[in-house]
Design a protein around this motif. Structure first.
Motif, PDB file in Angstrom:
ATOM      1  N   ARG A 147      14.681  21.156  11.202  1.00 11.99           N
ATOM      2  CA  ARG A 147      13.250  20.799  11.156  1.00 11.99           C
ATOM      3  C   ARG A 147      12.575  21.082  12.493  1.00 11.99           C
ATOM      4  NH1 ARG A 147      15.398  16.630   8.210  1.00 11.99           N
ATOM      5  NH2 ARG A 147      15.210  15.089   9.866  1.00 11.99           N
ATOM      6  N   LEU A 148      13.282  20.748  13.582  1.00 10.02           N
ATOM      7  CA  LEU A 148      12.719  21.016  14.911  1.00 10.02           C
ATOM      8  C   LEU A 148      12.574  22.520  15.153  1.00 10.02           C
ATOM      9  CD1 LEU A 148      14.716  18.347  16.939  1.00 10.02           C
ATOM     10  CD2 LEU A 148      12.258  18.304  16.474  1.00 10.02           C
ATOM     11  N   ARG A 149      13.575  23.291  14.753  1.00 13.22           N
ATOM     12  CA  ARG A 149      13.510  24.747  14.918  1.00 13.22           C
ATOM     13  C   ARG A 149      12.375  25.339  14.107  1.00 13.22           C
ATOM     14  NH1 ARG A 149      18.430  25.812  13.954  1.00 13.22           N
ATOM     15  NH2 ARG A 149      18.228  26.137  11.713  1.00 13.22           N
ATOM     16  N   ALA A 150      12.222  24.876  12.863  1.00  7.79           N
ATOM     17  CA  ALA A 150      11.154  25.387  11.996  1.00  7.79           C
ATOM     18  C   ALA A 150       9.783  25.092  12.606  1.00  7.79           C
ATOM     19  CB  ALA A 150      11.268  24.775  10.609  1.00  7.79           C
ATOM     20  N   ARG A 151       9.613  23.894  13.155  1.00  6.96           N
ATOM     21  CA  ARG A 151       8.335  23.532  13.777  1.00  6.96           C
ATOM     22  C   ARG A 151       8.082  24.393  15.018  1.00  6.96           C
ATOM     23  NH1 ARG A 151       3.140  21.943  13.426  1.00  6.96           N
ATOM     24  NH2 ARG A 151       2.477  20.987  15.376  1.00  6.96           N
ATOM     25  N   ARG A 152       9.127  24.588  15.823  1.00  5.59           N
ATOM     26  CA  ARG A 152       8.981  25.394  17.041  1.00  5.59           C
ATOM     27  C   ARG A 152       8.542  26.812  16.696  1.00  5.59           C
ATOM     28  NH1 ARG A 152      12.158  28.987  19.306  1.00  5.59           N
ATOM     29  NH2 ARG A 152      14.079  28.381  18.211  1.00  5.59           N
ATOM     30  N   LYS A 153       9.177  27.394  15.687  1.00  7.39           N
ATOM     31  CA  LYS A 153       8.828  28.761  15.297  1.00  7.39           C
ATOM     32  C   LYS A 153       7.442  28.817  14.677  1.00  7.39           C
ATOM     33  CE  LYS A 153      13.469  30.619  14.879  1.00  7.39           C
ATOM     34  NZ  LYS A 153      14.459  31.286  14.025  1.00  7.39           N
ATOM     35  N   ALA A 154       7.059  27.777  13.940  1.00  8.71           N
ATOM     36  CA  ALA A 154       5.743  27.755  13.290  1.00  8.71           C
ATOM     37  C   ALA A 154       4.610  27.769  14.309  1.00  8.71           C
ATOM     38  CB  ALA A 154       5.624  26.527  12.386  1.00  8.71           C
ATOM     39  N   ILE A 155       4.840  27.143  15.481  1.00  4.32           N
ATOM     40  CA  ILE A 155       3.775  27.123  16.492  1.00  4.32           C
ATOM     41  C   ILE A 155       3.991  28.190  17.554  1.00  4.32           C
ATOM     42  CG2 ILE A 155       3.279  24.682  16.094  1.00  4.32           C
ATOM     43  CD1 ILE A 155       4.748  24.060  18.717  1.00  4.32           C
ATOM     44  N   GLY A 156       5.040  28.996  17.393  1.00  4.46           N
ATOM     45  CA  GLY A 156       5.253  30.148  18.271  1.00  4.46           C
ATOM     46  C   GLY A 156       5.737  29.837  19.669  1.00  4.46           C
ATOM     47  N   LYS A 157       6.504  28.772  19.833  1.00  4.31           N
ATOM     48  CA  LYS A 157       7.034  28.451  21.158  1.00  4.31           C
ATOM     49  C   LYS A 157       8.486  28.881  21.259  1.00  4.31           C
ATOM     50  CE  LYS A 157       4.151  24.669  22.820  1.00  4.31           C
ATOM     51  NZ  LYS A 157       4.117  23.290  23.339  1.00  4.31           N
ATOM     52  N   THR A 158       8.906  29.226  22.466  1.00  2.31           N
ATOM     53  CA  THR A 158      10.298  29.566  22.714  1.00  2.31           C
ATOM     54  C   THR A 158      11.070  28.281  23.030  1.00  2.31           C
ATOM     55  OG1 THR A 158      10.011  29.835  25.104  1.00  2.31           O
ATOM     56  CG2 THR A 158       9.605  31.782  23.697  1.00  2.31           C
ATOM     57  N   MET A 159      12.401  28.379  22.949  1.00  8.68           N
ATOM     58  CA  MET A 159      13.225  27.231  23.322  1.00  8.68           C
ATOM     59  C   MET A 159      13.004  26.862  24.780  1.00  8.68           C
ATOM     60  SD  MET A 159      16.898  27.184  21.382  1.00  8.68           S
ATOM     61  CE  MET A 159      17.374  28.880  21.659  1.00  8.68           C
ATOM     62  N   GLN A 160      12.804  27.866  25.630  1.00 11.88           N
ATOM     63  CA  GLN A 160      12.583  27.598  27.051  1.00 11.88           C
ATOM     64  C   GLN A 160      11.286  26.813  27.259  1.00 11.88           C
ATOM     65  OE1 GLN A 160      14.796  28.603  29.813  1.00 11.88           O
ATOM     66  NE2 GLN A 160      13.577  26.837  30.448  1.00 11.88           N
ATOM     67  N   GLN A 161      10.229  27.179  26.532  1.00 11.30           N
ATOM     68  CA  GLN A 161       8.968  26.447  26.659  1.00 11.30           C
ATOM     69  C   GLN A 161       9.139  24.986  26.238  1.00 11.30           C
ATOM     70  OE1 GLN A 161       6.747  29.251  24.184  1.00 11.30           O
ATOM     71  NE2 GLN A 161       5.339  29.627  25.903  1.00 11.30           N
ATOM     72  N   VAL A 162       9.831  24.780  25.118  1.00 12.40           N
ATOM     73  CA  VAL A 162      10.059  23.407  24.638  1.00 12.40           C
ATOM     74  C   VAL A 162      10.901  22.636  25.645  1.00 12.40           C
ATOM     75  CG1 VAL A 162      11.146  22.003  22.842  1.00 12.40           C
ATOM     76  CG2 VAL A 162       9.803  24.020  22.211  1.00 12.40           C
ATOM     77  N   ALA A 163      11.956  23.267  26.157  1.00 14.99           N
ATOM     78  CA  ALA A 163      12.818  22.610  27.140  1.00 14.99           C
ATOM     79  C   ALA A 163      12.029  22.214  28.386  1.00 14.99           C
ATOM     80  CB  ALA A 163      13.973  23.538  27.520  1.00 14.99           C
TER      81      ALA A 163
END
Length: 199
Positions: free
Chosen positions: A23-39
């Motif tokens: 769910r977290l991955r799907a949300r991250r991709k839906a808003i176009g953020k990279t893992m680095q940005q989220v981290a």
């Protein structure tokens, strides 16, 4: 209500269906953020974000709050049933909502916020032996009163051993985590200014 009753009740709050990481991955991709940005925005490592998304690690509730904020979402978007949004000046034992992040054995017993614009939030956290939270930092300040057990806390490089009756108060922007180093479930009364769930 004893610990077994609370554990059974908490099961209804475990996330279900699609995994938390998915769910977290799907949300991250839906808003176009990279893992680095989220981290970066969640004050966590990219390795830990990757482990969460792959289901290898489970974040503490505070870290889930930070990740949710970085994803422009609220924590209750990623759980099947968040504690009800209500306000009461009294909180009765045995009648409090409980919550558990999937994949962890730690669970939380939420204490009511007394009024709508209250600054303080509180819960009783039941921490099983050997459980260690991830290193985290977040807005505001934390106050912990150890009701039962033996916990080791790390705050910005310093370590503190707390036993039942001891307290710890710190600026929660400083990196911190807690580990149950005792042989029994520890119970923490946490009071902080971080609002985990929206109104």
């Amino acid at each position: 209500m004893d610990a077994d009753d609370i554990r059974e009740m908490s099961e209804s709050f475990v996330t279900s269906g699609e995994s938390l990481g998915a769910r977290l991955r799907a949300r991250r991709k839906a808003i176009g953020k990279t893992m680095q940005q989220v981290a970066d925005e969640a004050s966590l490592t990219i390795g830990f974000i990757s482990q969460i998304e792959r289901g290898i690690s489970t974040p503490s509730l505070a870290s889930l709050y930070n990740v949710s904020k970085a994803l422009d979402a609220s924590v209750d978007m990623f759980v099947s049933r968040a504690p009800a949004r209500s306000h009461s000046v009294v909180s009765h034992a045995g009648q409090r909502p409980t919550f558990k992040v999937d994949g962890t054995s730690r669970f939380y017993e939420f204490l009511e916020r007394g009024f709508a614009d209250a600054k303080l939030n509180a819960c009783l956290s039941h921490v099983p032996p050997g459980y260690a939270s991830d290193m985290m930092s977040h807005e505001g300040e934390d106050f912990v009163y150890l009701v039962a057990g033996f916990m080791l806390y790390e705050v910005d490089g310093a370590t503190y051993e707390l036993r039942a009756g001891d307290t710890l108060h710190f600026d929660s922007r400083r990196p911190h985590r807690g580990t149950n180093v005792g042989g029994e479930t520890a119970i923490e009364l946490w009071v902080g200014t971080m609002r985990l769930f929206p109104e």
